[in-house]
Design a protein around this motif. Structure first.
Motif, short mmCIF file in Angstrom:
data_model
loop_
_atom_site.label_atom_id
_atom_site.label_comp_id
_atom_site.label_asym_id
_atom_site.label_seq_id
_atom_site.Cartn_x
_atom_site.Cartn_y
_atom_site.Cartn_z
N SER A 121 -107.67 67.17 -57.20
CA SER A 121 -107.86 66.35 -58.41
C SER A 121 -106.80 65.27 -58.56
CB SER A 121 -107.88 67.25 -59.65
OG SER A 121 -106.71 68.04 -59.74
N ALA A 122 -105.54 65.57 -58.16
CA ALA A 122 -104.47 64.58 -58.34
C ALA A 122 -104.68 63.37 -57.43
CB ALA A 122 -103.12 65.23 -58.07
N ILE A 123 -104.98 63.61 -56.15
CA ILE A 123 -105.16 62.50 -55.22
C ILE A 123 -106.47 61.75 -55.51
CG2 ILE A 123 -106.28 63.83 -53.38
CD1 ILE A 123 -104.60 62.21 -51.36
N GLN A 124 -107.46 62.45 -56.06
CA GLN A 124 -108.68 61.77 -56.50
C GLN A 124 -108.38 60.83 -57.65
OE1 GLN A 124 -111.17 65.27 -57.26
NE2 GLN A 124 -112.61 64.56 -55.70
N ARG A 125 -107.62 61.33 -58.60
CA ARG A 125 -107.30 60.53 -59.79
C ARG A 125 -106.44 59.32 -59.45
NH1 ARG A 125 -104.06 64.10 -62.23
NH2 ARG A 125 -102.26 63.07 -61.27
N ASP A 126 -105.39 59.53 -58.65
CA ASP A 126 -104.41 58.48 -58.41
C ASP A 126 -104.81 57.50 -57.33
OD1 ASP A 126 -102.97 59.84 -60.30
OD2 ASP A 126 -101.44 60.60 -58.91
N LEU A 127 -105.50 57.99 -56.29
CA LEU A 127 -105.77 57.15 -55.13
C LEU A 127 -107.26 56.97 -54.83
CD1 LEU A 127 -103.03 58.53 -52.69
CD2 LEU A 127 -102.85 56.60 -54.29
N GLY A 128 -108.11 57.61 -55.62
CA GLY A 128 -109.55 57.49 -55.39
C GLY A 128 -110.04 58.22 -54.16
N PHE A 129 -109.27 59.21 -53.69
CA PHE A 129 -109.65 59.94 -52.48
C PHE A 129 -110.90 60.77 -52.74
CE2 PHE A 129 -109.14 63.87 -49.85
CZ PHE A 129 -109.32 63.28 -48.61
N ALA A 130 -111.92 60.58 -51.90
CA ALA A 130 -113.20 61.27 -52.08
C ALA A 130 -113.79 61.62 -50.72
CB ALA A 130 -114.17 60.40 -52.88
N PRO A 131 -113.42 62.76 -50.15
CA PRO A 131 -113.94 63.15 -48.84
C PRO A 131 -115.45 63.30 -48.88
CG PRO A 131 -112.85 65.01 -49.90
CD PRO A 131 -112.55 63.81 -50.74
N TYR A 168 -112.45 66.73 -42.31
CA TYR A 168 -112.77 65.88 -41.16
C TYR A 168 -111.76 64.74 -41.04
CZ TYR A 168 -115.69 63.50 -37.72
OH TYR A 168 -116.17 62.91 -36.57
N ILE A 169 -111.44 64.38 -39.81
CA ILE A 169 -110.37 63.43 -39.54
C ILE A 169 -110.60 62.08 -40.21
CG2 ILE A 169 -111.44 62.79 -37.34
CD1 ILE A 169 -107.65 62.84 -38.24
N ASP A 170 -111.83 61.58 -40.26
CA ASP A 170 -112.07 60.27 -40.88
C ASP A 170 -111.70 60.28 -42.36
OD1 ASP A 170 -113.02 59.61 -38.41
OD2 ASP A 170 -115.08 59.21 -39.03
N ASP A 171 -111.98 61.38 -43.04
CA ASP A 171 -111.59 61.50 -44.45
C ASP A 171 -110.06 61.53 -44.59
OD1 ASP A 171 -114.21 61.56 -45.48
OD2 ASP A 171 -114.38 63.71 -45.09
N ILE A 172 -109.41 62.24 -43.69
CA ILE A 172 -107.95 62.32 -43.72
C ILE A 172 -107.33 60.93 -43.55
CG2 ILE A 172 -105.96 63.05 -42.34
CD1 ILE A 172 -106.85 65.24 -44.15
N VAL A 173 -107.82 60.15 -42.61
CA VAL A 173 -107.27 58.82 -42.35
C VAL A 173 -107.38 57.95 -43.61
CG1 VAL A 173 -107.60 56.69 -41.05
CG2 VAL A 173 -107.63 58.90 -39.87
N VAL A 174 -108.52 58.00 -44.27
CA VAL A 174 -108.69 57.22 -45.50
C VAL A 174 -107.64 57.62 -46.54
CG1 VAL A 174 -110.23 56.82 -47.46
CG2 VAL A 174 -111.14 56.76 -45.14
N GLY A 175 -107.39 58.92 -46.66
CA GLY A 175 -106.42 59.39 -47.63
C GLY A 175 -105.00 59.01 -47.28
N VAL A 176 -104.64 59.11 -46.00
CA VAL A 176 -103.28 58.75 -45.57
C VAL A 176 -103.01 57.27 -45.85
CG1 VAL A 176 -101.75 58.50 -43.58
CG2 VAL A 176 -103.13 60.58 -43.83
N ILE A 177 -103.96 56.42 -45.52
CA ILE A 177 -103.75 54.99 -45.70
C ILE A 177 -103.76 54.62 -47.19
CG2 ILE A 177 -104.75 52.71 -45.25
CD1 ILE A 177 -105.52 53.70 -42.50
N TYR A 197 -99.27 65.55 -52.70
CA TYR A 197 -100.71 65.73 -52.91
C TYR A 197 -101.27 66.75 -51.93
CZ TYR A 197 -100.85 61.24 -55.49
OH TYR A 197 -100.65 60.22 -56.38
N ASN A 198 -102.28 67.49 -52.37
CA ASN A 198 -103.18 68.17 -51.45
C ASN A 198 -104.14 67.14 -50.89
OD1 ASN A 198 -102.17 70.76 -51.97
ND2 ASN A 198 -103.64 71.14 -53.60
N ILE A 199 -104.41 67.22 -49.58
CA ILE A 199 -105.41 66.34 -48.99
C ILE A 199 -106.34 67.23 -48.15
CG2 ILE A 199 -103.80 65.69 -47.13
CD1 ILE A 199 -105.28 62.94 -47.09
N GLY A 200 -107.47 67.55 -48.76
CA GLY A 200 -108.43 68.47 -48.14
C GLY A 200 -109.84 68.04 -48.48
N ASN A 201 -110.79 68.91 -48.19
CA ASN A 201 -112.20 68.60 -48.39
C ASN A 201 -112.72 69.13 -49.72
OD1 ASN A 201 -114.47 67.30 -47.35
ND2 ASN A 201 -115.32 69.18 -46.51
N HIS A 202 -111.90 69.93 -50.40
CA HIS A 202 -112.29 70.57 -51.68
C HIS A 202 -113.54 71.44 -51.51
CE1 HIS A 202 -111.87 71.34 -55.87
NE2 HIS A 202 -113.04 70.84 -56.18
#
Length: 336
Positions: A297-307, A218-227, A252-257
């Motif tokens: 897992s990498a973007i979760q670990r490094d940037l706290g990305f959590a869709p 979803y786009i809102d999750d993507i925006v959080v990850g990009v920023i 990084y992969n940026i998806g919904n897992h």
């Protein structure tokens, strides 16, 4: 911060720019407003961008025009989201991808080098994984067997970025997007095409006889990850980054897992539309792949990305937006 956003009239570009402006950043946006799909939709997206925003209509694949258009603008970071998108369109129009995705990417790299920007975040794609049959897709997986020209150009972008990070110590982050959807999305994407057809009582074409899976994000999750990526440039400390680089370049992969069966996506869409789909089962299209699934897992670990948005929540939001806005435009926004 002062940020250049390319492809600012695009789906992801508009949403990212809107979020940056809302937090008080200055945004310089560029877009060539080409007619790959309805320019009216792109202009409507631009009309939503309010605040400290400057727009320049320019093709970043034309380096002289790019330099002229933004020569007087000041920025210290770049979010490069502009590209010729679409796997299927690349089969019939390969030169458009070479010009925008290869020549254009080099022009942005050169701009970043000349301006000595603090960080360049750029869009890659899950398509680089090609026919990889091991799920979920990991950043460490091989990506040297693309099955479409679009995928090949995105892999080439990653390689060129690695070179610039190594030679010029230009900090960069590449984001491999996985099937982004939501309000203000692209009319060539399946969710838009399916919604339009269902509401008009027309059949939907379901490729590979429905045996498809996608990591819908979803786009809102993507925006959080990009920023989050933009705010945290990779360190130039000689340590290995996601993707294996020791230069200041990470991928990084940026998806919904979550990898959803296409049939379940259609079920959710039918419920949101209040109508059953007429499913026209078709063979696999050239350049397409049967499944995508992001290991994040990498973007979760490094940037706290959590869709957080499942298709059960996200698809009804898209349908509500479509009913309220998109149907007021011409019925065929995309040249099919």
């Amino acid at each position: 911060m002062k940020i250049l956003v390319t492809g600012v009239a695009g789906f992801i570009g508009m949403h990212v720019a809107q979020a940056l402006l809302a937090r008080g950043d200055r945004v310089v946006g560029i877009d060539n407003l080409n007619d790959y799909y309805a320019v009216d939709l792109k202009r409507a997206r631009l009309a939503r961008l309010a605040g400290d925003f400057a727009f320049h209509q320019v093709d970043f694949a034309d380096h002289a025009a790019l330099d002229s258009a933004i020569g007087g603008e000041d920025f210290d970071r770049i979010v490069h989201l502009g590209a010729q998108a679409g796997v299927r369109y690349s089969i019939d129009n390969p030169r458009a991808y070479v010009q925008s995705n290869l020549v254009g990417h080099v022009n942005i790299l050169e701009l970043a080098r000349a301006r000595r920007v603090a960080h360049l975040v750029y869009a890659s794609s899950s398509s680089v994984y090609g026919g990889n049959e091991t799920l979920p897709f990991r950043v460490e997986d091989r990506t040297d067997h693309p099955v479409s020209l679009y995928a090949a150009t995105k892999k080439a972008d990653e390689l060129m970025s690695e070179t610039y990070a190594h030679l010029y110590r230009l900090p960069q982050t590449g984001l491999r997007f996985f099937t982004v959807y939501g309000p203000w999305g692209r009319p060539d994407m399946a969710l838009w095409l399916f919604t339009q057809a269902i509401l008009e009582g027309r059949p939907i074409r379901v490729f590979n006889h429905g045996r498809m899976q996608r990591d819908f994000t979803y786009i809102d999750d993507i925006v959080v990850g990009v920023i989050a990526a933009l705010d945290h440039p990779p360190a130039d400390d000689g340590t290995a980054k996601p993707g294996g680089s020791v230069a200041p370049h990470r991928i990084y992969n940026i998806g919904n897992h979550r990898s959803e069966e296409l049939g379940r996506m259609i079920d959710v869409l039918e419920a949101a539309c209040g109508r059953e789909a007429i499913r026209d089962y078709q063979p696999m299209q050239d350049g397409d792949v049967p499944a995508t699934y992001a290991d994040i897992s990498a973007i979760q670990r490094d940037l706290g990305f959590a869709p957080t948005t499942t298709i059960d929540a996200g698809i009804p939001k898209f349908v509500d937006w479509y009913r309220g806005y998109a149907r007021s435009l011409a019925l065929n926004l995309f040249r099919v």
